[in-house]
Design a protein around this motif. Structure first.
Motif, mmCIF file in Angstrom:
data_model
loop_
_atom_site.group_PDB
_atom_site.id
_atom_site.type_symbol
_atom_site.label_atom_id
_atom_site.label_comp_id
_atom_site.label_asym_id
_atom_site.label_seq_id
_atom_site.Cartn_x
_atom_site.Cartn_y
_atom_site.Cartn_z
ATOM 1 N N VAL A 121 0.863 -1.190 0.000
ATOM 2 C CA VAL A 121 0.000 0.000 0.000
ATOM 3 C C VAL A 121 0.893 1.231 0.000
ATOM 4 C CG1 VAL A 121 -1.764 1.283 1.258
ATOM 5 C CG2 VAL A 121 -1.796 -1.215 1.308
ATOM 6 N N ALA A 122 0.566 2.215 -0.834
ATOM 7 C CA ALA A 122 1.315 3.480 -0.843
ATOM 8 C C ALA A 122 0.548 4.497 -1.673
ATOM 9 C CB ALA A 122 2.718 3.288 -1.415
ATOM 10 N N GLY A 123 0.855 5.763 -1.469
ATOM 11 C CA GLY A 123 0.291 6.813 -2.303
ATOM 12 C C GLY A 123 0.872 6.761 -3.703
ATOM 13 N N PRO B 244 -10.020 3.490 -2.090
ATOM 14 C CA PRO B 244 -10.225 4.555 -1.101
ATOM 15 C C PRO B 244 -9.529 4.254 0.222
ATOM 16 C CG PRO B 244 -12.298 4.003 -2.205
ATOM 17 C CD PRO B 244 -11.296 2.981 -2.638
ATOM 18 N N ALA B 245 -8.868 5.270 0.764
ATOM 19 C CA ALA B 245 -8.109 5.086 2.007
ATOM 20 C C ALA B 245 -9.010 4.602 3.141
ATOM 21 C CB ALA B 245 -7.427 6.398 2.390
ATOM 22 N N GLU B 246 -10.270 5.080 3.173
ATOM 23 C CA GLU B 246 -11.178 4.679 4.244
ATOM 24 C C GLU B 246 -11.472 3.182 4.183
ATOM 25 O OE1 GLU B 246 -11.800 6.989 1.965
ATOM 26 O OE2 GLU B 246 -11.475 8.844 3.116
ATOM 27 N N ALA B 247 -11.704 2.674 2.971
ATOM 28 C CA ALA B 247 -11.990 1.243 2.808
ATOM 29 C C ALA B 247 -10.765 0.407 3.164
ATOM 30 C CB ALA B 247 -12.446 0.962 1.378
ATOM 31 N N LEU B 248 -9.585 0.897 2.787
ATOM 32 C CA LEU B 248 -8.348 0.183 3.117
ATOM 33 C C LEU B 248 -8.157 0.090 4.624
ATOM 34 C CD1 LEU B 248 -5.538 1.288 0.632
ATOM 35 C CD2 LEU B 248 -5.964 -1.032 1.451
ATOM 36 N N ALA B 249 -8.406 1.189 5.314
ATOM 37 C CA ALA B 249 -8.193 1.236 6.762
ATOM 38 C C ALA B 249 -9.155 0.311 7.503
ATOM 39 C CB ALA B 249 -8.352 2.667 7.269
ATOM 40 N N GLN B 250 -10.304 0.011 6.904
ATOM 41 C CA GLN B 250 -11.259 -0.895 7.533
ATOM 42 C C GLN B 250 -10.911 -2.358 7.271
ATOM 43 O OE1 GLN B 250 -15.188 0.241 6.241
ATOM 44 N NE2 GLN B 250 -15.038 2.280 7.150
ATOM 45 N N TRP B 251 -9.990 -2.586 6.339
ATOM 46 C CA TRP B 251 -9.609 -3.967 6.001
ATOM 47 C C TRP B 251 -8.214 -4.295 6.529
ATOM 48 C CZ3 TRP B 251 -7.031 -5.630 0.955
ATOM 49 C CH2 TRP B 251 -6.902 -7.046 0.912
ATOM 50 N N LEU B 252 -7.182 -3.662 5.972
ATOM 51 C CA LEU B 252 -5.804 -3.914 6.413
ATOM 52 C C LEU B 252 -5.454 -3.013 7.593
ATOM 53 C CD1 LEU B 252 -4.016 -4.028 2.926
ATOM 54 C CD2 LEU B 252 -4.880 -5.971 4.263
ATOM 55 N N GLN B 253 -4.580 -3.508 8.456
ATOM 56 C CA GLN B 253 -4.118 -2.709 9.593
ATOM 57 C C GLN B 253 -2.629 -2.924 9.803
ATOM 58 O OE1 GLN B 253 -6.430 -3.559 13.108
ATOM 59 N NE2 GLN B 253 -8.027 -2.116 12.537
ATOM 60 N N PRO B 254 -1.901 -1.847 10.099
ATOM 61 C CA PRO B 254 -0.469 -1.996 10.383
ATOM 62 C C PRO B 254 -0.257 -2.457 11.823
ATOM 63 C CG PRO B 254 -1.105 0.299 10.568
ATOM 64 C CD PRO B 254 -2.334 -0.445 10.123
ATOM 65 N N ALA B 255 0.956 -2.880 12.125
ATOM 66 C CA ALA B 255 1.312 -3.193 13.507
ATOM 67 C C ALA B 255 1.322 -1.901 14.320
ATOM 68 C CB ALA B 255 2.680 -3.866 13.548
ATOM 69 N N LYS B 256 1.223 -2.049 15.619
ATOM 70 C CA LYS B 256 1.193 -0.883 16.494
ATOM 71 C C LYS B 256 2.434 -0.019 16.279
ATOM 72 C CE LYS B 256 0.563 0.438 21.342
ATOM 73 N NZ LYS B 256 0.394 -0.065 22.741
ATOM 74 N N GLY B 257 2.222 1.281 16.096
ATOM 75 C CA GLY B 257 3.326 2.208 15.906
ATOM 76 C C GLY B 257 3.837 2.296 14.479
ATOM 77 N N LEU C 63 2.915 2.380 10.026
ATOM 78 C CA LEU C 63 1.962 2.903 9.050
ATOM 79 C C LEU C 63 1.559 1.798 8.087
ATOM 80 C CD1 LEU C 63 3.739 6.305 8.238
ATOM 81 C CD2 LEU C 63 1.840 5.910 9.834
ATOM 82 N N LEU C 64 0.410 1.976 7.444
ATOM 83 C CA LEU C 64 -0.108 0.965 6.533
ATOM 84 C C LEU C 64 0.899 0.644 5.430
ATOM 85 C CD1 LEU C 64 -2.794 -0.590 6.410
ATOM 86 C CD2 LEU C 64 -3.608 1.098 4.766
ATOM 87 N N GLN C 65 1.601 1.678 4.941
ATOM 88 C CA GLN C 65 2.547 1.488 3.831
ATOM 89 C C GLN C 65 3.867 0.845 4.256
ATOM 90 O OE1 GLN C 65 1.236 4.404 4.817
ATOM 91 N NE2 GLN C 65 2.742 6.075 4.799
ATOM 92 N N ASP C 66 4.044 0.601 5.562
ATOM 93 C CA ASP C 66 5.305 0.032 6.038
ATOM 94 C C ASP C 66 5.404 -1.484 5.846
ATOM 95 O OD1 ASP C 66 6.119 2.532 6.851
ATOM 96 O OD2 ASP C 66 5.485 2.269 8.932
ATOM 97 N N HIS C 67 4.270 -2.142 5.580
ATOM 98 C CA HIS C 67 4.228 -3.608 5.560
ATOM 99 C C HIS C 67 3.921 -4.162 4.174
ATOM 100 C CE1 HIS C 67 3.991 -3.891 10.005
ATOM 101 N NE2 HIS C 67 3.170 -2.861 9.935
#
Length: 230
Positions: free
Chosen positions: A107-109, A166-179, A181-185
Motif C-alpha cells: 500500500v502506498a500513495g 479509497p483510504a477509508e476502505a483500506l483502513a477498515q480492512w488492512l491494519q499496520p502493527a502498532k506504531g 503505518l499501513l505502507q510500512d508492511h
C-alpha cells in the motif's frame, strides 16, 4: 310389495374413514427433514473446506520444533471487502475479483518515492524468486490516493496489478502493527480472499528472504487445493 325372503342386493354407499396425521406429528416430520437437510449441507461445506483447514493446520500447528513464522498471522482473517476499485487506466474492478491467487499486497500513495519504490522492488523480487510457483501468486499495489504514479516507474510495474482504493476502505480492512503505518508492511491474502498474514515493517533484503520462505511454505502446504490461475 317387496318379498322379505328375497336377498337385498342394494346397499348404501360404503365409506371408509382414515385417521388424519396430527398437527404435532406433521410439524415434527418437517423439522426432521429441515434438520437432515442442514446436516447434509454442513457436511458438504466441511468436505469442501477440509483441504484448506488441513493445510493451515499443517503449517501453523504440525511443524518442526524451532520453526518460527517471520510473518504475523492475522486472527481472525479478514475477507477482501466488496468495494469498487480502479485500475490506473480508470477501469472499474470489484476487489473480490482478485480471489483465486495468493496476493502479496503493498500500500502506498501514487507519488511513489524512494522508500515506496524499494518496497515494490522487494515485492517483485520475492515473487519472482518463487520460480515455478510464481503463477499461483499475484503482485498487488493498492494506491490509497489520487496522486499520479511517476512515469519512470510504470515500465517496472508491467507484472503488477495496480489499483486505486479509497483510504477509508483500506483502513477498515488492512491494519499496520502498532506504531507503524499501513505502507510500512507487505500483506498476504490467500486464494479465498482472506487477509491472513502481515510481514514486519520496512523489510530489509534479509527480511525479504524470510518473507519468501514463509510464502513458499504456505504454497507447499496449500498445493493439494490451490491451483494456478483463477
Amino acid at each position: 310389495m317387496q318379498d322379505a325372503s328375497r336377498p337385498q342386493t342394494d346397499q348404501p354407499l360404503g365409506m371408509t374413514v382414515y385417521d388424519l396425521p396430527s398437527p404435532i406429528d406433521a410439524v415434527q416430520a418437517d423439522a426432521k427433514r429441515v434438520g437432515n437437510g442442514r446436516l447434509r449441507m454442513l457436511m458438504v461445506l466441511l468436505v469442501c473446506a477440509a483441504p484448506v483447514l488441513a493445510s493451515y493446520f499443517t503449517y501453523y500447528v504440525v511443524r518442526p520444533e524451532g520453526r518460527r513464522n517471520f510473518g504475523e498471522l492475522i486472527e481472525p482473517m479478514r475477507a477482501l471487502p466488496d468495494v469498487k476499485v480502479q485500475s490506473l487506466s480508470g477501469a472499474a474492478v470489484q476487489l473480490p475479483e482478485l480471489k483465486g491467487q495468493w496476493l502479496l499486497v503493498s500500500v502506498a500513495g501514487g507519488d511513489c518515492q524512494a522508500e515506496c519504490q524499494h518496497q515494490l522492488y522487494l515485492q517483485r523480487q520475492i515473487l519472482t524468486s518463487l520460480g515455478k510457483e510464481r503463477p499461483r501468486t499475484e503482485w498487488v499495489w493498492l494506491v490509497n490516493d489520487a496522486a499520479a504514479v511517476p512515469a519512470n516507474i510504470l515500465p517496472g510495474l508491467k507484472e503488477a496489478t495496480v489499483l486505486r482504493m479509497p483510504a477509508e476502505a483500506l483502513a477498515q480492512w488492512l491494519q499496520p502493527a502498532k506504531g507503524q503505518l499501513l505502507q510500512d508492511h507487505l500483506y498476504l491474502v490467500d486464494p479465498r480472499g482472506q487477509w491472513m498474514m502481515r510481514f514486519p515493517a520496512k523489510l530489509s533484503t534479509e527480511g525479504a528472504l524470510k518473507t519468501k520462505r514463509d510464502v513458499e511454505r504456505l504454497l507447499r502446504a496449500s498445493s493439494s487445493w490451490d491451483e494456478a490461475g483463477r
